[in-house]
Design a protein around this motif. Structure first.
Motif, PDB file in Angstrom:
ATOM      1  N   PHE A   1     -23.156 -28.863  34.742  1.00  0.00           N
ATOM      2  CA  PHE A   1     -23.104 -27.841  33.688  1.00  0.00           C
ATOM      3  C   PHE A   1     -22.731 -28.479  32.346  1.00  0.00           C
ATOM      4  N   LEU A   2     -21.660 -29.289  32.347  1.00  0.00           N
ATOM      5  CA  LEU A   2     -21.202 -29.919  31.110  1.00  0.00           C
ATOM      6  C   LEU A   2     -22.248 -30.878  30.542  1.00  0.00           C
ATOM      7  N   SER A   3     -22.918 -31.583  31.413  1.00  0.00           N
ATOM      8  CA  SER A   3     -23.971 -32.511  30.986  1.00  0.00           C
ATOM      9  C   SER A   3     -25.138 -31.768  30.349  1.00  0.00           C
ATOM     10  N   GLU A   4     -25.538 -30.652  30.954  1.00  0.00           N
ATOM     11  CA  GLU A   4     -26.663 -29.867  30.439  1.00  0.00           C
ATOM     12  C   GLU A   4     -26.329 -29.191  29.110  1.00  0.00           C
ATOM     13  N   MET A   5     -25.077 -28.831  28.913  1.00  0.00           N
ATOM     14  CA  MET A   5     -24.669 -28.094  27.717  1.00  0.00           C
ATOM     15  C   MET A   5     -24.200 -28.989  26.570  1.00  0.00           C
ATOM     16  N   LYS A   6     -24.077 -30.286  26.825  1.00  0.00           N
ATOM     17  CA  LYS A   6     -23.455 -31.171  25.842  1.00  0.00           C
ATOM     18  C   LYS A   6     -24.195 -31.191  24.504  1.00  0.00           C
ATOM     19  N   ASP A   7     -25.494 -31.493  24.517  1.00  0.00           N
ATOM     20  CA  ASP A   7     -26.239 -31.590  23.251  1.00  0.00           C
ATOM     21  C   ASP A   7     -26.198 -30.280  22.466  1.00  0.00           C
ATOM     22  N   ARG A   8     -26.438 -29.192  23.158  1.00  0.00           N
ATOM     23  CA  ARG A   8     -26.424 -27.865  22.522  1.00  0.00           C
ATOM     24  C   ARG A   8     -25.056 -27.579  21.891  1.00  0.00           C
ATOM     25  N   THR A   9     -24.001 -27.889  22.635  1.00  0.00           N
ATOM     26  CA  THR A   9     -22.647 -27.612  22.166  1.00  0.00           C
ATOM     27  C   THR A   9     -22.285 -28.505  20.978  1.00  0.00           C
ATOM     28  N   LEU A  10     -22.605 -29.792  21.063  1.00  0.00           N
ATOM     29  CA  LEU A  10     -22.286 -30.713  19.966  1.00  0.00           C
ATOM     30  C   LEU A  10     -23.018 -30.308  18.683  1.00  0.00           C
ATOM     31  N   MET A  11     -24.270 -29.887  18.822  1.00  0.00           N
ATOM     32  CA  MET A  11     -25.028 -29.443  17.640  1.00  0.00           C
ATOM     33  C   MET A  11     -24.361 -28.217  17.014  1.00  0.00           C
ATOM     34  N   TYR A  12     -23.954 -27.283  17.864  1.00  0.00           N
ATOM     35  CA  TYR A  12     -23.299 -26.083  17.356  1.00  0.00           C
ATOM     36  C   TYR A  12     -21.996 -26.438  16.640  1.00  0.00           C
ATOM     37  N   LEU A  13     -21.182 -27.296  17.246  1.00  0.00           N
ATOM     38  CA  LEU A  13     -19.891 -27.659  16.659  1.00  0.00           C
ATOM     39  C   LEU A  13     -20.061 -28.412  15.335  1.00  0.00           C
ATOM     40  N   CYS A  14     -21.070 -29.274  15.266  1.00  0.00           N
ATOM     41  CA  CYS A  14     -21.344 -29.986  14.003  1.00  0.00           C
ATOM     42  C   CYS A  14     -21.695 -28.999  12.895  1.00  0.00           C
ATOM     43  N   TYR A  15     -22.470 -27.968  13.240  1.00  0.00           N
ATOM     44  CA  TYR A  15     -22.847 -26.955  12.256  1.00  0.00           C
ATOM     45  C   TYR A  15     -21.650 -26.083  11.873  1.00  0.00           C
ATOM     46  N   ALA A  16     -20.898 -25.651  12.877  1.00  0.00           N
ATOM     47  CA  ALA A  16     -19.807 -24.701  12.644  1.00  0.00           C
ATOM     48  C   ALA A  16     -18.585 -25.341  12.000  1.00  0.00           C
TER      49      ALA A  16
END
Length: 197
Positions: free
Chosen positions: A10-25
């Protein structure tokens, strides 16, 4: 999801999506900070699963994990005291962190623009009121306050008996101008405030 392999997947699959969101936010955080946040959030997520906290969860698994990431990001921002931020949004996944200096610049530029517009309206008002004055009032006031002429010279130019007469008439003209200006300037302020609201 109690299996360690499932959590890692789960963490591996969500990593890119989450990092992109955090960089934006959270643009105030560096790439390394975002990576640290992700690692801390992953550990907190794992511990919450082990402690059975996901049993009463009302949101999706990703939303729950993202909320942990947001909380970790806010903690990171608090640690970095060199930049203060304001969080925009409802605290959910739509959160965005913006530094105070960016907000201040935006607010000040609006205030400056509004102040300039008010000043321009007031200057226009002064011009209108001067144009509406009688020739005598205009000559007395502009002669003394703009051209810097003495009351004696102004009295001679305007065909008045003496300096005291010129001063007395100018005083009445000035009071009339001031009363009209104050009344109309207050309306300009009200109009400006109403346009902000």
């Amino acid at each position: 999801m109690s299996n360690l392999n499932q959590i890692n997947q789960f963490l591996s699959e969500m990593k890119d999506r989450t990092l992109m969101y955090l960089c934006y936010a959270f643009p105030a955080l560096s790439g390394d900070d975002i990576e640290d946040v992700y690692q801390d959030a992953s550990i907190a997520f794992y511990l919450n699963i082990c402690n059975g906290k996901l049993g009463s969860m009302n949101s999706s698994l990703y939303t729950y994990f993202l909320r942990i990431c947001i909380n970790q990001s806010l903690k990171m921002l608090k640690k970095k005291e060199q930049i203060q931020t304001v969080v925009i949004g409802d605290g959910g996944a739509g959160v965005k962190s913006v530094s105070y200096d960016v907000v201040e610049k935006a607010m000040m530029s609006y205030d400056d623009a509004e102040t300039r517009r008010k000043e321009e309206r007031k200057q226009h008002l002064v011009k209108i009121l001067i144009d509406e004055m009688s020739d005598q009032c205009r000559n007395l006031l502009l002669g003394h306050y703009v051209e810097g002429l003495s009351w004696q010279v102004i009295a001679q130019q305007c065909g008045l008996a003496n300096a005291d007469t010129a001063k007395s008439i100018a005083c009445r003209c000035r009071k009339k101008f001031k009363d009209k200006y104050m009344s109309l300037a207050c309306r300009i302020e009200e109009v400006g405030e109403a346009s902000i609201i």
